[in-house]
Design an enzyme around this catalytic site. Structure first.
Site, PDB file in Angstrom:
ATOM      1  N   ASP A  97      -2.353   9.123  -6.794  1.00 17.15           N
ATOM      2  CA  ASP A  97      -1.541   8.749  -5.632  1.00 17.15           C
ATOM      3  C   ASP A  97      -2.445   8.941  -4.414  1.00 17.15           C
ATOM      4  O   ASP A  97      -2.682  10.074  -3.994  1.00 17.15           O
ATOM      5  CB  ASP A  97      -0.304   9.658  -5.566  1.00 17.15           C
ATOM      6  N   LYS A 146      -5.517   5.025   5.239  1.00 18.01           N
ATOM      7  CA  LYS A 146      -4.685   4.107   4.459  1.00 18.01           C
ATOM      8  C   LYS A 146      -3.967   3.102   5.365  1.00 18.01           C
ATOM      9  O   LYS A 146      -3.642   1.999   4.950  1.00 18.01           O
ATOM     10  CB  LYS A 146      -3.669   4.934   3.661  1.00 18.01           C
ATOM     11  N   GLU A 183       4.153   2.654  -5.650  1.00 18.51           N
ATOM     12  CA  GLU A 183       4.486   4.087  -5.563  1.00 18.51           C
ATOM     13  C   GLU A 183       5.937   4.394  -5.952  1.00 18.51           C
ATOM     14  O   GLU A 183       6.174   5.284  -6.777  1.00 18.51           O
ATOM     15  CB  GLU A 183       4.176   4.613  -4.157  1.00 18.51           C
ATOM     16  N   ASP A 192      11.117   6.163  -0.221  1.00 15.20           N
ATOM     17  CA  ASP A 192       9.771   6.745  -0.155  1.00 15.20           C
ATOM     18  C   ASP A 192       9.262   6.705   1.283  1.00 15.20           C
ATOM     19  O   ASP A 192       8.834   5.649   1.770  1.00 15.20           O
ATOM     20  CB  ASP A 192       8.859   5.942  -1.100  1.00 15.20           C
TER      21      ASP A 192
END
Ligand code: AMP
Length: 526
Positions: A8, A70, A171, A193
């Protein structure tokens, strides 16, 4: 056979897991911790630090400490998101020749893929040290709404550090897999999420080992960092009001304020007020200035309520796409550290009319799901028979007058393919240009440009006579592929591709050569 790890790669923290006896297990980092800060720092001595060691540098070496990369992966420099981030980041951003964003520091510039590869290289090293063996294969997760550029860039980052990506998995889907394996319960789950930089909502049905993603939606620019920035702005404005001094341009002070803000935010998930104490944050001619403020949970909530509200239309859209209403949701799974905030939990509970599942570690469940997916690929997880995921964006082509024709609708189950016939509009036309886009806007220019594909070497013929079938494919990684065949001859047609973003395969190889493969080292190398 060597181990496959599940990774992850988070905006703020990353986590790595593997499958042991059919169950996912988190691999500790070199400091013995389950998660690793997604931070890379370059010291004046020419050292490169990754993870906790890099995070410790953030205050003293802000210009050369790279975090939240990211949010930059697969992005154009000119995009509003990058321009917004520029004002907040202590390190520099510049434009690459192809318009992508580059991270700049110390008169050097690196692609976000290279920075990400350093974090992945460190996680690879942690796993290798844990197994006392080489690791070369992984399953890696990305936010569900990542587009083709962002997925490809993540895959390239893994390749740069010597990791072969067996599968890119969303994810929330990974979280659903780990949860489903653990509980074995059937029903429809909503995975909410909210991580450090991104938000995803995914609805998935679990039925006797079949995981069927019904719909997904999200926002690639909504996450914990935005909550931190609200506190930063609150402190900076207040300080300005009180002292007349502007801390907004003082990178060192800003980094200290940012760190204290994030810490205060975390504390306020468990207490109702906290003190932010930053001595000697600035000075004027007369004396040194300090920040000493009490932040209550109520103030934090009023500073960030609109951020939490931004998730609601996304949830509503995901429900509409799956043709469901809130009562149809059997379980709510919270993922990402920011969901620890009580206001976030309450918003989600109120919306669905039920509390979220307890006993899920939102920081680890995604990596655990990636490890489960590696087990599915290798036949090591018997309980799960099938995973059916979806594409989060529609895929289409540009038509006349900035028009957009959808070829594959969003939420189509992947892998999927659609074939479309193309012809010429002029006599003896030898080339046909296809501009491939991803997005939901009816205007081509408002969608993400993936690439221009040119069909070349068409035999001279009157307009409209040649027929070339172009197949658009989204593979199990959510990545787009295009191929073309001449209907007359059945032969594969030649396509020239000009990607709108990202690294060419040759550039990835070149970076690997210049860095030396598998540069994870001990988390410190030069
Ligand atoms: P992730 O991408 O899942 O690692 O999410 C990290 C984000 O969660 C960061 O923005 C953290 O500040 C935030 N976070 C972690 N713990 C808490 C907490 N206890 N309360 C609020 N936010 C948190």
């Amino acid at each position: 056979m060597s181990r496959v790890i599940g990774i992850d790669l988070g905006t703020t923290y990353s986590c790595v897991a593997y499958l042991e006896g059919g169950q996912p297990v988190v691999i500790p980092n070199l400091e013995g911790l389950p998660t690793t800060p997604s931070v890379v720092s370059f010291t004046s001595a020419g050292e490169r630090l990754v993870g906790t060691l890099a995070l410790r540098q953030a205050i003293t070496n802000p210009r050369n400490t790279i975090f939240a990369v990211k949010r930059l992966v697969g992005q154009k420099f000119a995009s509003p998101e990058v321009q917004k981030a520029r004002g907040k980041l202590p390190y520099g951003l510049v434009e690459a020749p192809n318009g992508d964003v580059l991270v700049s520091f110390d008169s050097k510039s690196l692609t976000p893929q290279e920075i990400s590869s350093m974090i992945l290289g460190y996680l690879k090293t942690c796993a290798e040290s844990f197994f006392n063996d080489k690791v070369s294969d992984c399953v890696i997760t990305v936010p569900a709404h990542f587009n083709d550029h962002q997925r490809q860039a993540t895959k390239d980052a893994a390749q740069i550090c010597g990791l072969n990506v067996q599968r890119v998995i969303n994810e929330p889907t990974a979280a659903g897999l780990a949860y489903g394996l653990n509980t074995g319960s059937n029903g429809v789950a909503a995975v909410f999420d909210l991580g450090g930089g991104t938000f995803d909502i995914t609805l998935l049905e679990i039925q006797d080992g079949v995981f069927n993603v019904l719909s997904t939606n999200g926002d690639s620019y909504l996450g914990g960092e935005d909550f931190d920035n609200r506190i930063v702005d609150w402190l900076v404005d207040d300080f300005h009001r009180e002292t007349g001094l502007d801390l907004g341009t003082d990178k060192l002070a800003l980094q200290r304020i940012k760190e204290a803000s994030e810490k205060a935010k975390r504390e306020l998930s468990f207490t109702t007020e906290t003190e932010i104490n930053l001595p000697f944050i600035s000075s004027d001619k007369s004396d040194s200035k300090h920040i000493r403020k009490t932040l209550t949970r109520g103030t934090l909530e009023s500073l960030t309520a609109d951020l939490v509200d931004k998730t609601v239309p996304r949830i509503e859209q995901a429900l509409a796409d799956a043709q469901l209403t809130p009562p149809a949701i059997d379980r709510i799974i919270l993922v990402g550290g920011q969901t620890r905030m009580p206001m976030v939990k309450k918003k989600v509970s109120d919306f669905f009319g039920r509390p979220p599942e307890e006993q899920i570690n939102p920081d680890e469940i995604v990596a655990m799901g990636a490890a489960v997916q590696s087990g599915i690929l290798h036949g090591d997880v018997r309980e799960l028979v099938l995973l059916l995921d979806v594409t989060s964006h529609s895929l289409g082509i540009e038509t006349e007058n900035d028009g957009y024709e959808v070829v594959i609708e969003r939420n189509a189950t992947i892998p999927t393919r659609k074939t479309k016939a193309f012809t010429t509009v002029e006599n003896n036309q030898r080339r046909v240009k296809i501009h491939v886009l991803q997005g939901e806007s009816p205007l081509a220019s408002l969608n993400v440009s993936l690439a221009v594909f040119e069909l070349v070497g068409i035999e001279p013929a009157p307009a409209g006579v040649p027929q070339i079938d172009v197949t658009f494919e989204i593979n199990a990684d959510g990545l787009v592929q295009v191929s073309a065949a001449d209907v007359e001859t059945g032969s594969q047609h030649k396509i020239e591709i000009r990607p709108s973003s990202g690294l060419m395969a040759s550039e990835v190889k070149e970076i690997m050569r210049s860095l030396g493969e598998g540069h994870g080292g001990s988390g410190e190398d030069g």
